[in-house]
Design a protein around this motif. Sequence first.
Motif, PDB file in Angstrom:
ATOM      1  N   VAL A  12       0.839  -1.205   0.000  1.00 51.75           N
ATOM      2  CA  VAL A  12       0.000   0.000   0.000  1.00 51.75           C
ATOM      3  C   VAL A  12       0.874   1.257   0.000  1.00 51.75           C
ATOM      4  N   ILE A  13       1.946   1.238   0.764  1.00 52.61           N
ATOM      5  CA  ILE A  13       2.874   2.384   0.749  1.00 52.61           C
ATOM      6  C   ILE A  13       3.440   2.578  -0.657  1.00 52.61           C
ATOM      7  N   ALA A  14       3.652   1.474  -1.373  1.00 50.61           N
ATOM      8  CA  ALA A  14       4.187   1.540  -2.733  1.00 50.61           C
ATOM      9  C   ALA A  14       3.124   1.911  -3.767  1.00 50.61           C
ATOM     10  N   GLY A  15       1.881   2.077  -3.329  1.00 53.94           N
ATOM     11  CA  GLY A  15       0.840   2.531  -4.245  1.00 53.94           C
ATOM     12  C   GLY A  15      -0.171   1.486  -4.677  1.00 53.94           C
ATOM     13  N   CYS A  16      -0.067   0.277  -4.175  1.00 57.02           N
ATOM     14  CA  CYS A  16      -1.037  -0.769  -4.531  1.00 57.02           C
ATOM     15  C   CYS A  16      -2.392  -0.439  -3.910  1.00 57.02           C
ATOM     16  N   GLN A  17      -3.455  -0.714  -4.688  1.00 50.97           N
ATOM     17  CA  GLN A  17      -4.792  -0.353  -4.213  1.00 50.97           C
ATOM     18  C   GLN A  17      -5.754  -1.523  -4.149  1.00 50.97           C
ATOM     19  N   VAL A  18      -5.452  -2.609  -4.812  1.00 50.10           N
ATOM     20  CA  VAL A  18      -6.353  -3.770  -4.784  1.00 50.10           C
ATOM     21  C   VAL A  18      -5.548  -5.021  -4.457  1.00 50.10           C
ATOM     22  N   TRP A  19      -6.261  -6.075  -4.040  1.00 54.98           N
ATOM     23  CA  TRP A  19      -5.612  -7.305  -3.584  1.00 54.98           C
ATOM     24  C   TRP A  19      -4.684  -7.903  -4.633  1.00 54.98           C
ATOM     25  N   GLU A  20      -5.085  -7.884  -5.878  1.00 45.86           N
ATOM     26  CA  GLU A  20      -4.256  -8.454  -6.947  1.00 45.86           C
ATOM     27  C   GLU A  20      -2.932  -7.703  -7.068  1.00 45.86           C
ATOM     28  N   GLU A  21      -2.976  -6.380  -6.915  1.00 49.74           N
ATOM     29  CA  GLU A  21      -1.752  -5.582  -6.975  1.00 49.74           C
ATOM     30  C   GLU A  21      -0.821  -5.912  -5.810  1.00 49.74           C
ATOM     31  N   ILE A  22      -1.395  -6.221  -4.653  1.00 47.49           N
ATOM     32  CA  ILE A  22      -0.573  -6.592  -3.498  1.00 47.49           C
ATOM     33  C   ILE A  22       0.149  -7.905  -3.772  1.00 47.49           C
ATOM     34  N   GLU A  23      -0.558  -8.860  -4.342  1.00 40.27           N
ATOM     35  CA  GLU A  23       0.087 -10.139  -4.703  1.00 40.27           C
ATOM     36  C   GLU A  23       1.171  -9.906  -5.755  1.00 40.27           C
ATOM     37  N   ASP A  24       0.883  -9.112  -6.768  1.00 37.12           N
ATOM     38  CA  ASP A  24       1.879  -8.806  -7.809  1.00 37.12           C
ATOM     39  C   ASP A  24       3.103  -8.120  -7.212  1.00 37.12           C
ATOM     40  N   PHE A  25       2.873  -7.179  -6.308  1.00 39.69           N
ATOM     41  CA  PHE A  25       3.968  -6.491  -5.623  1.00 39.69           C
ATOM     42  C   PHE A  25       4.864  -7.509  -4.917  1.00 39.69           C
ATOM     43  N   ALA A  26       4.247  -8.468  -4.247  1.00 37.71           N
ATOM     44  CA  ALA A  26       5.023  -9.482  -3.521  1.00 37.71           C
ATOM     45  C   ALA A  26       5.902 -10.283  -4.462  1.00 37.71           C
ATOM     46  N   HIS A  27       5.365 -10.655  -5.607  1.00 39.47           N
ATOM     47  CA  HIS A  27       6.179 -11.407  -6.582  1.00 39.47           C
ATOM     48  C   HIS A  27       7.323 -10.533  -7.114  1.00 39.47           C
ATOM     49  N   ASP A  28       7.018  -9.281  -7.392  1.00 37.59           N
ATOM     50  CA  ASP A  28       8.027  -8.369  -7.941  1.00 37.59           C
ATOM     51  C   ASP A  28       9.123  -8.018  -6.930  1.00 37.59           C
ATOM     52  N   LYS A  29       8.770  -7.944  -5.669  1.00 39.20           N
ATOM     53  CA  LYS A  29       9.697  -7.489  -4.614  1.00 39.20           C
ATOM     54  C   LYS A  29      10.038  -8.608  -3.623  1.00 39.20           C
ATOM     55  N   LEU A  30       9.946  -9.847  -4.072  1.00 36.17           N
ATOM     56  CA  LEU A  30      10.134 -10.992  -3.187  1.00 36.17           C
ATOM     57  C   LEU A  30      11.492 -10.979  -2.484  1.00 36.17           C
ATOM     58  N   THR A  31      12.549 -10.681  -3.196  1.00 38.43           N
ATOM     59  CA  THR A  31      13.887 -10.651  -2.584  1.00 38.43           C
ATOM     60  C   THR A  31      13.945  -9.602  -1.487  1.00 38.43           C
ATOM     61  N   TRP A  32      13.401  -8.421  -1.744  1.00 39.53           N
ATOM     62  CA  TRP A  32      13.383  -7.366  -0.741  1.00 39.53           C
ATOM     63  C   TRP A  32      12.528  -7.765   0.459  1.00 39.53           C
ATOM     64  N   LEU A  33      11.330  -8.291   0.207  1.00 41.82           N
ATOM     65  CA  LEU A  33      10.433  -8.683   1.299  1.00 41.82           C
ATOM     66  C   LEU A  33      11.073  -9.726   2.212  1.00 41.82           C
ATOM     67  N   ARG A  34      11.814 -10.649   1.619  1.00 40.03           N
ATOM     68  CA  ARG A  34      12.426 -11.720   2.420  1.00 40.03           C
ATOM     69  C   ARG A  34      13.555 -11.219   3.327  1.00 40.03           C
ATOM     70  N   LYS A  35      13.939  -9.981   3.193  1.00 42.09           N
ATOM     71  CA  LYS A  35      14.883  -9.392   4.153  1.00 42.09           C
ATOM     72  C   LYS A  35      14.188  -9.139   5.490  1.00 42.09           C
ATOM     73  N   PHE A  36      12.856  -9.071   5.461  1.00 47.62           N
ATOM     74  CA  PHE A  36      12.078  -8.717   6.641  1.00 47.62           C
ATOM     75  C   PHE A  36      11.137  -9.822   7.109  1.00 47.62           C
ATOM     76  N   ILE A  37      10.582 -10.585   6.163  1.00 50.86           N
ATOM     77  CA  ILE A  37       9.643 -11.662   6.497  1.00 50.86           C
ATOM     78  C   ILE A  37      10.034 -12.909   5.712  1.00 50.86           C
ATOM     79  N   ALA A  38       9.720 -14.064   6.259  1.00 49.11           N
ATOM     80  CA  ALA A  38      10.184 -15.329   5.669  1.00 49.11           C
ATOM     81  C   ALA A  38       9.466 -15.695   4.372  1.00 49.11           C
ATOM     82  N   LEU A  39       8.166 -15.537   4.345  1.00 48.34           N
ATOM     83  CA  LEU A  39       7.358 -16.023   3.219  1.00 48.34           C
ATOM     84  C   LEU A  39       7.787 -17.452   2.864  1.00 48.34           C
ATOM     85  N   ALA A  40       7.880 -18.281   3.899  1.00 49.03           N
ATOM     86  CA  ALA A  40       8.386 -19.649   3.756  1.00 49.03           C
ATOM     87  C   ALA A  40       7.563 -20.491   2.790  1.00 49.03           C
TER      88      ALA A  40
END
Length: 96
Positions: free
Chosen positions: A37-65
Motif C-alpha cells: 500500500v505504501i508503494a501505491g497498490c490499491q487492490v488485492w491483486e496488486e498486493i500479490e503482484d507487488f510481492a512477486h516483484d519485490k520478493l527478494t526485498w520482502l524476504r529481508k524482513f519476512i520469511a514467506l516460507a
Amino acid sequence: MSANTLFEHFSSIDDPRQQGKVQHPLFDILFLTISAVIAGCQVWEEIEDFAHDKLTWLRKFIALANGVPRHDTIARVESRIDFKPVSLNGCKAVVS
C-alpha cells in the motif's frame, strides 16, 4: 520504524484462523500489505503482484516460507481482523 517494531505493534492482533491450517503467518501478510500500500497498490491483486516483484526485498524482513500468499488469501485474512484495538494502540504510541 523497523520490522521488529512493526512486529511488536501488531503482535496484539488476534489471528482468527485455525492455527493448524495456517500457511502464511499473520505478520507476513500484514507486512506485505503495508509495504504494498505504501508503494501505491490499491487492490488485492496488486498486493500479490507487488510481492512477486519485490520478493527478494520482502524476504529481508519476512520469511514467506510458503511463497507469496494469493490475493484471495490476503483479502480473506485481512477481512477477518479487527483493527480497532491496533488503531487505538497506534494512537497511544504516537502520543507517548
